[in-house]
Design a protein around this motif. Structure first.
Motif, PDB file in Angstrom:
ATOM      1  N   UNK A 149       0.833  -1.203   0.000  1.00  0.00           N
ATOM      2  CA  UNK A 149       0.000   0.000   0.000  1.00  0.00           C
ATOM      3  C   UNK A 149       0.868   1.254   0.000  1.00  0.00           C
ATOM      4  N   UNK A 150       1.997   1.226   0.709  1.00  0.00           N
ATOM      5  CA  UNK A 150       2.882   2.381   0.731  1.00  0.00           C
ATOM      6  C   UNK A 150       3.556   2.586  -0.624  1.00  0.00           C
ATOM      7  N   UNK A 151       3.920   1.518  -1.328  1.00  0.00           N
ATOM      8  CA  UNK A 151       4.566   1.653  -2.625  1.00  0.00           C
ATOM      9  C   UNK A 151       3.621   2.214  -3.675  1.00  0.00           C
ATOM     10  N   UNK A 152       2.338   1.960  -3.573  1.00  0.00           N
ATOM     11  CA  UNK A 152       1.404   2.479  -4.558  1.00  0.00           C
ATOM     12  C   UNK A 152       1.225   3.980  -4.439  1.00  0.00           C
ATOM     13  N   UNK A 153       1.511   4.563  -3.321  1.00  0.00           N
ATOM     14  CA  UNK A 153       1.388   6.011  -3.138  1.00  0.00           C
ATOM     15  C   UNK A 153       2.568   6.705  -3.802  1.00  0.00           C
ATOM     16  N   UNK A 154       2.351   7.591  -4.764  1.00  0.00           N
ATOM     17  CA  UNK A 154       3.482   8.254  -5.444  1.00  0.00           C
ATOM     18  C   UNK A 154       4.169   9.236  -4.505  1.00  0.00           C
ATOM     19  N   UNK A 155       5.458   9.427  -4.788  1.00  0.00           N
ATOM     20  CA  UNK A 155       6.271  10.334  -3.984  1.00  0.00           C
ATOM     21  C   UNK A 155       6.376  11.670  -4.697  1.00  0.00           C
ATOM     22  N   UNK A 156       6.149  12.741  -3.953  1.00  0.00           N
ATOM     23  CA  UNK A 156       6.234  14.091  -4.493  1.00  0.00           C
ATOM     24  C   UNK A 156       7.635  14.640  -4.255  1.00  0.00           C
ATOM     25  N   UNK A 157       8.387  14.862  -5.360  1.00  0.00           N
ATOM     26  CA  UNK A 157       9.734  15.412  -5.244  1.00  0.00           C
ATOM     27  C   UNK A 157       9.641  16.901  -4.934  1.00  0.00           C
ATOM     28  N   UNK A 158      10.339  17.388  -3.949  1.00  0.00           N
ATOM     29  CA  UNK A 158      10.253  18.814  -3.596  1.00  0.00           C
ATOM     30  C   UNK A 158      10.697  19.707  -4.744  1.00  0.00           C
ATOM     31  N   UNK A 159       9.971  20.770  -4.928  1.00  0.00           N
ATOM     32  CA  UNK A 159      10.292  21.761  -5.968  1.00  0.00           C
ATOM     33  C   UNK A 159      11.214  22.822  -5.375  1.00  0.00           C
ATOM     34  N   UNK A 160      12.455  22.426  -5.130  1.00  0.00           N
ATOM     35  CA  UNK A 160      13.453  23.297  -4.522  1.00  0.00           C
ATOM     36  C   UNK A 160      14.701  23.334  -5.395  1.00  0.00           C
ATOM     37  N   UNK A 161      15.495  24.408  -5.340  1.00  0.00           N
ATOM     38  CA  UNK A 161      16.700  24.497  -6.195  1.00  0.00           C
ATOM     39  C   UNK A 161      17.696  23.372  -5.955  1.00  0.00           C
ATOM     40  N   UNK A 162      17.837  22.912  -4.698  1.00  0.00           N
ATOM     41  CA  UNK A 162      18.813  21.869  -4.416  1.00  0.00           C
ATOM     42  C   UNK A 162      18.405  20.504  -4.981  1.00  0.00           C
ATOM     43  N   UNK A 163      17.175  20.372  -5.451  1.00  0.00           N
ATOM     44  CA  UNK A 163      16.715  19.123  -6.050  1.00  0.00           C
ATOM     45  C   UNK A 163      16.711  19.185  -7.579  1.00  0.00           C
ATOM     46  N   UNK A 164      17.154  20.270  -8.146  1.00  0.00           N
ATOM     47  CA  UNK A 164      17.125  20.453  -9.591  1.00  0.00           C
ATOM     48  C   UNK A 164      18.539  20.672 -10.118  1.00  0.00           C
ATOM     49  N   UNK A 165      18.835  20.064 -11.270  1.00  0.00           N
ATOM     50  CA  UNK A 165      20.145  20.216 -11.918  1.00  0.00           C
ATOM     51  C   UNK A 165      20.017  20.915 -13.264  1.00  0.00           C
ATOM     52  N   UNK A 166      18.958  21.701 -13.454  1.00  0.00           N
ATOM     53  CA  UNK A 166      18.753  22.366 -14.740  1.00  0.00           C
ATOM     54  C   UNK A 166      19.848  23.377 -15.037  1.00  0.00           C
ATOM     55  N   UNK A 167      20.391  24.011 -13.985  1.00  0.00           N
ATOM     56  CA  UNK A 167      21.437  24.994 -14.217  1.00  0.00           C
ATOM     57  C   UNK A 167      22.690  24.342 -14.780  1.00  0.00           C
ATOM     58  N   UNK A 168      23.055  23.175 -14.277  1.00  0.00           N
ATOM     59  CA  UNK A 168      24.233  22.472 -14.794  1.00  0.00           C
ATOM     60  C   UNK A 168      23.967  21.852 -16.159  1.00  0.00           C
ATOM     61  N   UNK A 169      22.730  21.425 -16.387  1.00  0.00           N
ATOM     62  CA  UNK A 169      22.413  20.789 -17.661  1.00  0.00           C
ATOM     63  C   UNK A 169      22.310  21.769 -18.814  1.00  0.00           C
TER      64      UNK A 169
END
Length: 485
Positions: free
Chosen positions: A18-38
Protein backbone atom coordinates in the motif's frame (compact mmCIF):
# COMPACT_ATOMS: atom_id res chain seq x y z
CA UNK A 1 4.52 -19.92 16.71
CA UNK A 2 5.31 -20.26 13.02
CA UNK A 3 1.72 -19.52 11.97
CA UNK A 4 1.70 -16.29 14.02
CA UNK A 5 4.98 -15.21 12.42
CA UNK A 6 3.61 -15.87 8.93
CA UNK A 7 0.54 -13.77 9.69
CA UNK A 8 2.74 -10.90 10.90
CA UNK A 9 4.92 -11.04 7.79
CA UNK A 10 1.83 -11.16 5.59
CA UNK A 11 0.43 -8.08 7.30
CA UNK A 12 3.73 -6.24 6.88
CA UNK A 13 3.90 -7.10 3.18
CA UNK A 14 0.37 -5.79 2.62
CA UNK A 15 1.23 -2.54 4.33
CA UNK A 16 4.41 -2.17 2.24
CA UNK A 17 2.46 -2.71 -0.98
CA UNK A 18 0.00 0.00 0.00
CA UNK A 19 2.88 2.38 0.73
CA UNK A 20 4.57 1.65 -2.63
CA UNK A 21 1.40 2.48 -4.56
CA UNK A 22 1.39 6.01 -3.14
CA UNK A 23 3.48 8.25 -5.44
CA UNK A 24 6.27 10.33 -3.98
CA UNK A 25 6.23 14.09 -4.49
CA UNK A 26 9.73 15.41 -5.24
CA UNK A 27 10.25 18.81 -3.60
CA UNK A 28 10.29 21.76 -5.97
CA UNK A 29 13.45 23.30 -4.52
CA UNK A 30 16.70 24.50 -6.19
CA UNK A 31 18.81 21.87 -4.42
CA UNK A 32 16.71 19.12 -6.05
CA UNK A 33 17.12 20.45 -9.59
CA UNK A 34 20.14 20.22 -11.92
CA UNK A 35 18.75 22.37 -14.74
CA UNK A 36 21.44 24.99 -14.22
CA UNK A 37 24.23 22.47 -14.79
CA UNK A 38 22.41 20.79 -17.66
CA UNK A 39 22.13 24.04 -19.61
CA UNK A 40 25.66 23.48 -20.99
CA UNK A 41 25.29 19.85 -21.97
CA UNK A 42 24.45 17.57 -24.88
CA UNK A 43 22.09 14.59 -24.75
CA UNK A 44 22.52 11.73 -27.20
CA UNK A 45 21.69 8.12 -27.90
CA UNK A 46 23.40 5.34 -29.80
CA UNK A 47 21.63 4.05 -32.90
CA UNK A 48 23.22 0.59 -33.13
CA UNK A 49 23.44 -1.00 -29.65
CA UNK A 50 25.06 -4.14 -31.07
CA UNK A 51 28.13 -2.21 -32.24
CA UNK A 52 28.14 0.72 -29.80
CA UNK A 53 28.52 0.66 -26.01
CA UNK A 54 27.88 3.71 -23.87
CA UNK A 55 30.81 3.14 -21.40
CA UNK A 56 33.31 2.96 -24.26
CA UNK A 57 31.71 5.99 -25.90
CA UNK A 58 32.06 8.09 -22.75
CA UNK A 59 35.78 7.29 -22.58
CA UNK A 60 36.45 7.81 -26.28
CA UNK A 61 34.46 10.87 -27.41
CA UNK A 62 36.25 13.53 -25.26
CA UNK A 63 39.56 12.44 -26.79
CA UNK A 64 38.03 12.45 -30.27
CA UNK A 65 36.70 15.97 -29.72
CA UNK A 66 40.10 17.02 -28.25
CA UNK A 67 38.36 18.28 -25.12
CA UNK A 68 39.18 15.49 -22.68
CA UNK A 69 39.87 17.93 -19.84
CA UNK A 70 36.84 20.18 -20.47
CA UNK A 71 33.97 17.71 -20.86
CA UNK A 72 32.52 15.00 -18.64
CA UNK A 73 30.39 12.10 -19.83
CA UNK A 74 27.46 10.52 -17.95
CA UNK A 75 25.69 7.23 -18.79
CA UNK A 76 21.95 7.82 -18.48
CA UNK A 77 20.77 4.42 -19.75
CA UNK A 78 22.11 1.54 -21.85
CA UNK A 79 21.37 3.64 -24.95
CA UNK A 80 21.45 7.27 -23.78
CA UNK A 81 24.28 9.48 -22.55
CA UNK A 82 25.04 13.05 -21.57
CA UNK A 83 28.16 15.23 -21.91
CA UNK A 84 28.62 18.15 -19.53
CA UNK A 85 30.83 20.98 -20.85
CA UNK A 86 32.71 23.56 -18.84
CA UNK A 87 32.37 26.30 -21.45
CA UNK A 88 29.63 27.28 -23.87
CA UNK A 89 32.01 27.76 -26.82
CA UNK A 90 33.24 24.15 -26.52
CA UNK A 91 29.66 22.89 -26.66
CA UNK A 92 28.86 25.02 -29.73
CA UNK A 93 32.03 23.87 -31.48
CA UNK A 94 31.11 20.21 -31.02
CA UNK A 95 27.41 20.64 -31.81
CA UNK A 96 27.94 22.71 -34.96
CA UNK A 97 30.22 20.08 -36.51
CA UNK A 98 27.11 18.14 -37.52
CA UNK A 99 26.87 14.38 -37.47
CA UNK A 100 29.04 12.49 -34.96
CA UNK A 101 29.87 8.79 -35.03
CA UNK A 102 31.35 6.17 -32.73
CA UNK A 103 32.74 2.87 -34.00
CA UNK A 104 31.82 4.11 -37.49
CA UNK A 105 28.09 4.17 -36.57
CA UNK A 106 26.12 7.39 -36.32
CA UNK A 107 25.01 9.04 -33.05
CA UNK A 108 21.91 11.15 -32.45
CA UNK A 109 22.94 14.20 -30.41
CA UNK A 110 20.84 17.23 -29.40
CA UNK A 111 21.15 20.10 -26.97
CA UNK A 112 19.58 19.58 -23.59
CA UNK A 113 16.04 20.90 -23.10
CA UNK A 114 14.12 20.84 -19.85
CA UNK A 115 10.98 19.32 -21.39
CA UNK A 116 11.97 17.39 -24.51
CA UNK A 117 9.39 16.88 -27.30
CA UNK A 118 8.10 13.41 -28.23
CA UNK A 119 10.45 13.15 -31.23
CA UNK A 120 13.52 14.12 -29.21
CA UNK A 121 16.70 12.37 -30.46
CA UNK A 122 14.83 10.88 -33.42
CA UNK A 123 16.24 13.35 -35.97
CA UNK A 124 19.72 14.40 -37.04
CA UNK A 125 20.86 17.15 -39.42
CA UNK A 126 22.79 15.82 -42.43
CA UNK A 127 24.30 17.64 -45.38
CA UNK A 128 23.29 15.80 -48.57
CA UNK A 129 24.87 16.09 -52.01
CA UNK A 130 22.51 15.90 -55.00
CA UNK A 131 23.90 14.78 -58.35
CA UNK A 132 22.48 14.48 -61.87
CA UNK A 133 20.14 17.45 -61.49
CA UNK A 134 18.48 18.33 -64.84
CA UNK A 135 20.08 21.38 -66.39
CA UNK A 136 16.69 22.98 -67.10
CA UNK A 137 15.73 22.76 -63.41
CA UNK A 138 18.82 24.26 -61.76
CA UNK A 139 16.88 26.49 -59.34
CA UNK A 140 16.72 26.75 -55.58
CA UNK A 141 13.10 25.56 -55.47
CA UNK A 142 13.86 22.52 -57.62
CA UNK A 143 16.85 21.61 -55.46
CA UNK A 144 14.68 21.99 -52.37
CA UNK A 145 12.00 19.72 -53.83
CA UNK A 146 14.58 17.05 -54.72
CA UNK A 147 16.10 17.27 -51.24
CA UNK A 148 12.67 16.77 -49.64
CA UNK A 149 12.67 13.24 -51.01
CA UNK A 150 15.19 12.17 -48.35
CA UNK A 151 14.28 14.49 -45.47
CA UNK A 152 12.87 17.84 -44.44
CA UNK A 153 15.10 20.49 -46.03
CA UNK A 154 16.34 23.05 -43.51
CA UNK A 155 18.86 24.94 -45.65
CA UNK A 156 19.86 25.06 -49.32
CA UNK A 157 23.46 25.95 -50.27
CA UNK A 158 22.99 27.50 -53.71
CA UNK A 159 24.44 30.61 -55.35
CA UNK A 160 23.56 30.96 -59.07
CA UNK A 161 25.74 34.09 -59.48
CA UNK A 162 29.02 32.25 -58.81
CA UNK A 163 30.83 29.64 -60.92
CA UNK A 164 30.50 26.09 -59.58
CA UNK A 165 33.32 23.59 -60.04
CA UNK A 166 31.48 20.73 -58.31
CA UNK A 167 28.96 18.56 -60.13
CA UNK A 168 26.57 18.46 -57.16
CA UNK A 169 24.44 20.74 -54.99
CA UNK A 170 24.14 20.54 -51.20
CA UNK A 171 21.12 20.76 -48.89
CA UNK A 172 20.85 20.39 -45.13
CA UNK A 173 18.03 18.01 -44.22
CA UNK A 174 16.52 17.03 -40.89
CA UNK A 175 16.63 13.28 -41.26
CA UNK A 176 14.51 10.74 -39.39
CA UNK A 177 16.89 8.04 -38.13
CA UNK A 178 14.21 5.37 -38.51
CA UNK A 179 14.05 5.88 -42.29
CA UNK A 180 16.48 4.56 -44.93
CA UNK A 181 19.19 6.63 -46.60
CA UNK A 182 18.14 6.49 -50.22
CA UNK A 183 20.99 6.41 -52.72
CA UNK A 184 18.89 7.21 -55.79
CA UNK A 185 15.36 8.42 -56.54
CA UNK A 186 13.53 8.40 -59.86
CA UNK A 187 11.93 11.75 -60.73
CA UNK A 188 9.32 12.42 -63.44
CA UNK A 189 10.06 15.68 -65.27
CA UNK A 190 7.29 17.98 -66.57
CA UNK A 191 8.11 17.12 -70.18
CA UNK A 192 7.43 13.43 -69.65
CA UNK A 193 11.05 12.34 -69.28
CA UNK A 194 12.50 10.53 -66.29
CA UNK A 195 15.78 11.09 -64.49
CA UNK A 196 17.55 9.47 -61.57
CA UNK A 197 18.86 11.72 -58.79
CA UNK A 198 21.72 10.30 -56.72
CA UNK A 199 22.31 11.26 -53.09
CA UNK A 200 25.49 11.24 -51.00
CA UNK A 201 25.44 11.82 -47.25
CA UNK A 202 28.32 13.67 -45.62
CA UNK A 203 29.90 12.36 -42.39
CA UNK A 204 27.88 9.12 -42.53
CA UNK A 205 30.08 6.04 -42.19
CA UNK A 206 28.22 2.73 -41.93
CA UNK A 207 24.67 1.63 -42.63
CA UNK A 208 22.77 -1.54 -43.45
CA UNK A 209 23.46 -2.54 -47.05
CA UNK A 210 19.98 -4.09 -47.40
CA UNK A 211 17.58 -1.45 -46.05
CA UNK A 212 20.07 1.50 -45.90
CA UNK A 213 19.21 2.27 -42.25
CA UNK A 214 21.54 3.44 -39.47
CA UNK A 215 20.25 1.20 -36.69
CA UNK A 216 21.68 -2.24 -37.51
CA UNK A 217 23.94 -4.28 -39.74
CA UNK A 218 22.88 -6.34 -42.71
CA UNK A 219 23.40 -9.65 -40.88
CA UNK A 220 20.68 -8.78 -38.33
CA UNK A 221 18.42 -6.71 -40.59
CA UNK A 222 14.75 -7.29 -39.59
CA UNK A 223 13.48 -5.84 -42.88
CA UNK A 224 15.37 -8.45 -44.85
CA UNK A 225 13.56 -11.22 -42.99
CA UNK A 226 10.23 -9.42 -43.33
CA UNK A 227 10.69 -9.01 -47.08
CA UNK A 228 11.41 -12.70 -47.41
CA UNK A 229 8.28 -13.59 -45.45
CA UNK A 230 6.16 -11.08 -47.37
CA UNK A 231 7.35 -12.40 -50.71
CA UNK A 232 6.43 -15.92 -49.69
CA UNK A 233 2.97 -14.79 -48.45
CA UNK A 234 2.29 -12.80 -51.61
CA UNK A 235 3.23 -15.77 -53.75
CA UNK A 236 0.77 -17.91 -51.78
CA UNK A 237 -1.98 -15.30 -52.16
CA UNK A 238 -1.41 -14.97 -55.88
CA UNK A 239 -1.50 -18.72 -56.26
CA UNK A 240 -4.87 -18.85 -54.48
CA UNK A 241 -6.25 -15.95 -56.55
CA UNK A 242 -6.99 -13.70 -53.54
CA UNK A 243 -6.63 -9.91 -53.37
CA UNK A 244 -4.81 -7.96 -50.72
CA UNK A 245 -7.12 -5.57 -48.89
CA UNK A 246 -5.70 -2.26 -47.72
CA UNK A 247 -7.04 -0.60 -44.60
CA UNK A 248 -8.68 2.75 -45.16
CA UNK A 249 -7.43 5.74 -43.19
CA UNK A 250 -10.73 7.64 -43.07
CA UNK A 251 -13.42 5.55 -41.35
CA UNK A 252 -17.14 6.09 -41.82
CA UNK A 253 -17.42 7.55 -38.33
CA UNK A 254 -14.76 10.16 -39.13
CA UNK A 255 -16.20 13.68 -39.81
CA UNK A 256 -13.77 13.97 -42.74
CA UNK A 257 -15.17 10.82 -44.39
CA UNK A 258 -16.51 11.84 -47.79
CA UNK A 259 -14.89 15.29 -47.54
CA UNK A 260 -11.27 14.25 -48.14
CA UNK A 261 -10.06 11.48 -50.39
CA UNK A 262 -7.75 8.68 -49.34
CA UNK A 263 -4.89 9.98 -51.49
CA UNK A 264 -5.02 13.33 -49.65
CA UNK A 265 -4.26 11.90 -46.19
CA UNK A 266 -1.83 9.39 -44.82
CA UNK A 267 1.90 9.08 -45.48
CA UNK A 268 3.37 10.46 -48.66
CA UNK A 269 5.35 7.54 -50.18
CA UNK A 270 7.77 9.93 -51.88
CA UNK A 271 8.88 11.73 -48.71
CA UNK A 272 7.81 9.34 -45.96
CA UNK A 273 6.12 12.17 -44.05
CA UNK A 274 2.37 12.85 -43.51
CA UNK A 275 0.62 14.70 -46.31
CA UNK A 276 -1.46 16.63 -43.77
CA UNK A 277 -0.26 17.15 -40.21
CA UNK A 278 -2.28 15.66 -37.37
CA UNK A 279 -2.94 19.10 -35.91
CA UNK A 280 -4.49 20.28 -39.19
CA UNK A 281 -6.71 17.19 -39.45
CA UNK A 282 -7.90 17.65 -35.86
CA UNK A 283 -8.71 21.29 -36.62
CA UNK A 284 -10.75 20.27 -39.67
CA UNK A 285 -12.70 17.72 -37.64
CA UNK A 286 -13.43 20.29 -34.92
CA UNK A 287 -14.50 22.81 -37.58
CA UNK A 288 -17.05 20.37 -39.04
CA UNK A 289 -18.38 19.02 -35.73
CA UNK A 290 -19.36 22.45 -34.45
CA UNK A 291 -21.95 22.89 -37.25
CA UNK A 292 -25.02 21.01 -38.41
CA UNK A 293 -27.52 21.13 -41.24
CA UNK A 294 -26.89 23.59 -44.09
CA UNK A 295 -23.99 25.20 -42.19
CA UNK A 296 -22.14 21.87 -42.09
CA UNK A 297 -22.58 21.46 -45.86
CA UNK A 298 -21.17 24.95 -46.43
CA UNK A 299 -18.15 24.19 -44.23
CA UNK A 300 -17.48 20.92 -46.03
CA UNK A 301 -17.48 22.81 -49.33
CA UNK A 302 -15.00 25.35 -47.90
CA UNK A 303 -12.63 22.58 -46.80
CA UNK A 304 -12.73 20.97 -50.25
CA UNK A 305 -12.16 24.26 -52.09
CA UNK A 306 -9.27 25.29 -49.82
CA UNK A 307 -7.49 21.99 -50.43
CA UNK A 308 -8.08 22.30 -54.16
CA UNK A 309 -6.57 25.81 -54.22
CA UNK A 310 -3.28 24.78 -52.64
CA UNK A 311 -3.15 21.38 -54.31
CA UNK A 312 -0.72 22.56 -57.02
CA UNK A 313 1.46 24.75 -54.77
CA UNK A 314 4.16 22.69 -53.01
CA UNK A 315 5.23 25.64 -50.85
CA UNK A 316 1.68 26.21 -49.57
CA UNK A 317 1.24 22.49 -48.91
CA UNK A 318 4.43 22.43 -46.86
CA UNK A 319 3.59 25.59 -44.89
CA UNK A 320 -0.17 25.15 -44.27
CA UNK A 321 -0.87 21.41 -44.52
CA UNK A 322 2.35 19.73 -43.36
CA UNK A 323 3.25 22.61 -40.97
CA UNK A 324 6.92 22.40 -41.99
CA UNK A 325 9.27 25.37 -41.81
CA UNK A 326 10.49 26.74 -45.12
CA UNK A 327 14.23 26.24 -45.82
CA UNK A 328 16.85 28.98 -45.69
CA UNK A 329 18.83 29.79 -48.85
CA UNK A 330 22.55 30.39 -48.20
CA UNK A 331 25.23 31.45 -50.69
CA UNK A 332 27.98 29.62 -48.77
CA UNK A 333 28.02 26.47 -50.88
CA UNK A 334 30.69 24.80 -48.68
CA UNK A 335 28.93 25.44 -45.36
CA UNK A 336 29.46 22.55 -42.92
CA UNK A 337 31.11 20.49 -45.62
CA UNK A 338 32.31 17.03 -44.60
CA UNK A 339 33.62 13.82 -46.11
CA UNK A 340 31.51 11.19 -47.83
CA UNK A 341 32.29 7.62 -46.81
CA UNK A 342 31.48 4.78 -49.19
CA UNK A 343 32.64 1.42 -47.86
CA UNK A 344 31.31 -0.54 -50.81
CA UNK A 345 33.34 1.34 -53.40
CA UNK A 346 36.53 1.55 -51.35
CA UNK A 347 39.55 -0.23 -52.85
CA UNK A 348 42.76 -0.95 -51.01
CA UNK A 349 45.93 0.54 -52.41
CA UNK A 350 48.16 -2.06 -54.06
CA UNK A 351 51.88 -1.45 -54.12
CA UNK A 352 53.77 -2.38 -57.29
CA UNK A 353 55.68 -5.20 -55.67
CA UNK A 354 56.79 -6.53 -59.05
CA UNK A 355 59.07 -3.54 -59.61
CA UNK A 356 62.56 -4.48 -58.35
CA UNK A 357 63.91 -2.22 -55.63
CA UNK A 358 60.64 -0.32 -55.27
CA UNK A 359 60.65 -0.11 -51.47
CA UNK A 360 64.32 0.82 -51.28
CA UNK A 361 63.87 3.56 -53.89
CA UNK A 362 60.86 4.90 -52.01
CA UNK A 363 62.81 5.01 -48.76
CA UNK A 364 65.78 6.65 -50.43
CA UNK A 365 63.62 9.36 -51.97
CA UNK A 366 62.00 10.05 -48.59
CA UNK A 367 65.42 10.41 -46.92
CA UNK A 368 66.61 12.74 -49.66
CA UNK A 369 63.48 14.87 -49.30
CA UNK A 370 64.17 15.18 -45.58
CA UNK A 371 67.75 16.28 -46.29
CA UNK A 372 66.55 18.93 -48.71
CA UNK A 373 64.19 20.30 -46.07
CA UNK A 374 67.01 20.46 -43.53
CA UNK A 375 69.24 22.43 -45.94
CA UNK A 376 66.75 25.30 -46.10
CA UNK A 377 65.82 25.35 -42.43
CA UNK A 378 67.62 27.52 -39.89
CA UNK A 379 69.03 25.46 -36.99
CA UNK A 380 67.76 26.07 -33.51
CA UNK A 381 71.22 25.78 -31.93
CA UNK A 382 74.75 26.41 -33.29
CA UNK A 383 77.81 24.67 -31.93
CA UNK A 384 81.47 25.23 -32.63
CA UNK A 385 84.40 22.96 -32.01
CA UNK A 386 85.00 24.55 -28.66
CA UNK A 387 81.44 24.14 -27.43
CA UNK A 388 80.92 22.90 -23.90
CA UNK A 389 77.92 20.73 -24.66
CA UNK A 390 79.06 17.61 -26.52
CA UNK A 391 76.15 15.25 -25.91
CA UNK A 392 74.97 13.00 -28.66
CA UNK A 393 71.48 14.50 -28.73
CA UNK A 394 72.85 17.74 -30.17
CA UNK A 395 75.52 16.13 -32.35
CA UNK A 396 73.23 15.92 -35.39
CA UNK A 397 72.79 19.70 -35.54
CA UNK A 398 76.56 20.14 -35.06
CA UNK A 399 77.21 17.58 -37.77
CA UNK A 400 74.93 19.33 -40.27
CA UNK A 401 76.06 22.91 -39.65
CA UNK A 402 79.66 22.70 -38.45
CA UNK A 403 82.38 24.13 -40.68
CA UNK A 404 84.86 21.43 -39.66
CA UNK A 405 82.93 18.16 -39.78
CA UNK A 406 80.55 18.63 -42.66
CA UNK A 407 80.32 14.99 -43.76
CA UNK A 408 76.77 13.74 -44.08
CA UNK A 409 75.79 10.49 -42.48
CA UNK A 410 76.40 7.67 -44.94
CA UNK A 411 79.11 9.53 -46.90
CA UNK A 412 82.88 9.41 -46.65
CA UNK A 413 84.38 11.53 -43.91
CA UNK A 414 87.29 11.75 -41.50
CA UNK A 415 87.82 9.04 -38.96
CA UNK A 416 87.81 11.65 -36.21
CA UNK A 417 84.30 12.75 -37.12
CA UNK A 418 83.11 9.16 -37.09
CA UNK A 419 84.66 8.55 -33.68
CA UNK A 420 83.33 11.77 -32.21
CA UNK A 421 79.74 11.31 -33.29
CA UNK A 422 79.50 7.59 -32.72
CA UNK A 423 76.50 6.85 -30.48
CA UNK A 424 77.33 5.98 -26.92
CA UNK A 425 80.97 7.14 -27.05
CA UNK A 426 82.14 10.35 -25.39
CA UNK A 427 84.56 12.75 -27.06
CA UNK A 428 88.09 12.98 -25.68
CA UNK A 429 88.95 16.64 -25.46
CA UNK A 430 91.27 18.67 -23.27
CA UNK A 431 89.83 20.68 -20.38
CA UNK A 432 88.12 23.95 -21.10
CA UNK A 433 90.96 26.12 -19.80
CA UNK A 434 93.45 24.46 -22.22
CA UNK A 435 91.33 24.72 -25.35
CA UNK A 436 92.20 27.22 -28.06
CA UNK A 437 89.52 29.45 -29.56
CA UNK A 438 88.23 28.18 -32.86
CA UNK A 439 88.59 30.78 -35.61
CA UNK A 440 86.46 28.89 -38.09
CA UNK A 441 83.17 29.35 -36.22
CA UNK A 442 79.96 30.00 -38.06
CA UNK A 443 79.25 33.49 -39.29
CA UNK A 444 75.52 33.97 -38.84
CA UNK A 445 73.79 37.03 -40.27
CA UNK A 446 70.20 38.10 -40.58
CA UNK A 447 69.64 36.12 -43.76
CA UNK A 448 70.79 32.71 -42.54
CA UNK A 449 74.12 31.08 -41.91
CA UNK A 450 77.33 30.85 -43.91
CA UNK A 451 80.34 28.57 -43.68
CA UNK A 452 83.76 30.21 -43.48
CA UNK A 453 86.50 27.65 -43.99
CA UNK A 454 89.76 28.69 -42.30
CA UNK A 455 92.88 26.59 -42.68
CA UNK A 456 94.51 26.81 -39.28
CA UNK A 457 97.44 24.61 -40.22
CA UNK A 458 98.42 26.86 -43.13
CA UNK A 459 98.37 29.96 -40.90
CA UNK A 460 100.61 28.32 -38.29
CA UNK A 461 103.15 27.39 -40.98
CA UNK A 462 103.15 30.94 -42.28
CA UNK A 463 103.83 32.28 -38.79
CA UNK A 464 106.72 29.85 -38.23
CA UNK A 465 108.29 30.79 -41.63
CA UNK A 466 109.08 27.21 -42.58
CA UNK A 467 107.30 27.43 -45.90
CA UNK A 468 106.20 30.66 -47.56
CA UNK A 469 103.65 30.52 -50.32
CA UNK A 470 103.86 33.45 -52.72
CA UNK A 471 101.66 34.60 -55.47
CA UNK A 472 102.58 34.07 -59.08
CA UNK A 473 103.06 37.76 -59.91
CA UNK A 474 105.00 38.57 -56.75
CA UNK A 475 108.81 39.19 -57.30
CA UNK A 476 111.49 37.63 -55.11
CA UNK A 477 113.34 40.35 -53.09
CA UNK A 478 117.11 40.83 -53.64
CA UNK A 479 118.97 39.62 -50.59
CA UNK A 480 122.57 40.04 -51.83
CA UNK A 481 125.24 37.57 -52.87
CA UNK A 482 125.70 34.21 -51.26
CA UNK A 483 128.10 34.03 -48.32
CA UNK A 484 130.19 31.35 -49.91
CA UNK A 485 131.34 33.63 -52.72
Amino acid sequence: MSSALDKALLAMSLEEEEEEETPFDLPDLPQYSSCLNNSISLIGRILNPDCQKVPNLIREMPRKWQKFDRVRGIALSPERFQFMFKHEHDLLEVYEKGVHSFNDWTLAIERWVERPPPDYLNFINIWVRLRNIPVNHYTAKAIEALGDLVGHVVEVAFDPSRPRINDYERVLVRFDVSRPLYKTRVVNLPGGEKTTISYEYERIHKRCFHCQRLTHEQTVCPFKLRDLQKSSEQSNILNKGLKIKQDKILKESDPLFGVLEENQVGINPATGRPRIAKEVLDGMRQYLLTASGPEKIIREHRVKSSLADIGNDPIAQKAFLSLETLPVITTNIDKGKGHVFEFQNSTSAVLPASVPGYHSKLLQSAIQAGRNNNEFSTPEFFYSEGSVDSSYNNSRSFLDFSSVNSAIVGEAGTSRAADVFKPGRARRRPPKNKRQPFEGALNVNQFGYKKTDVKRKAEEEVKQGSKIKRKLNEAVPMEGLPKDL
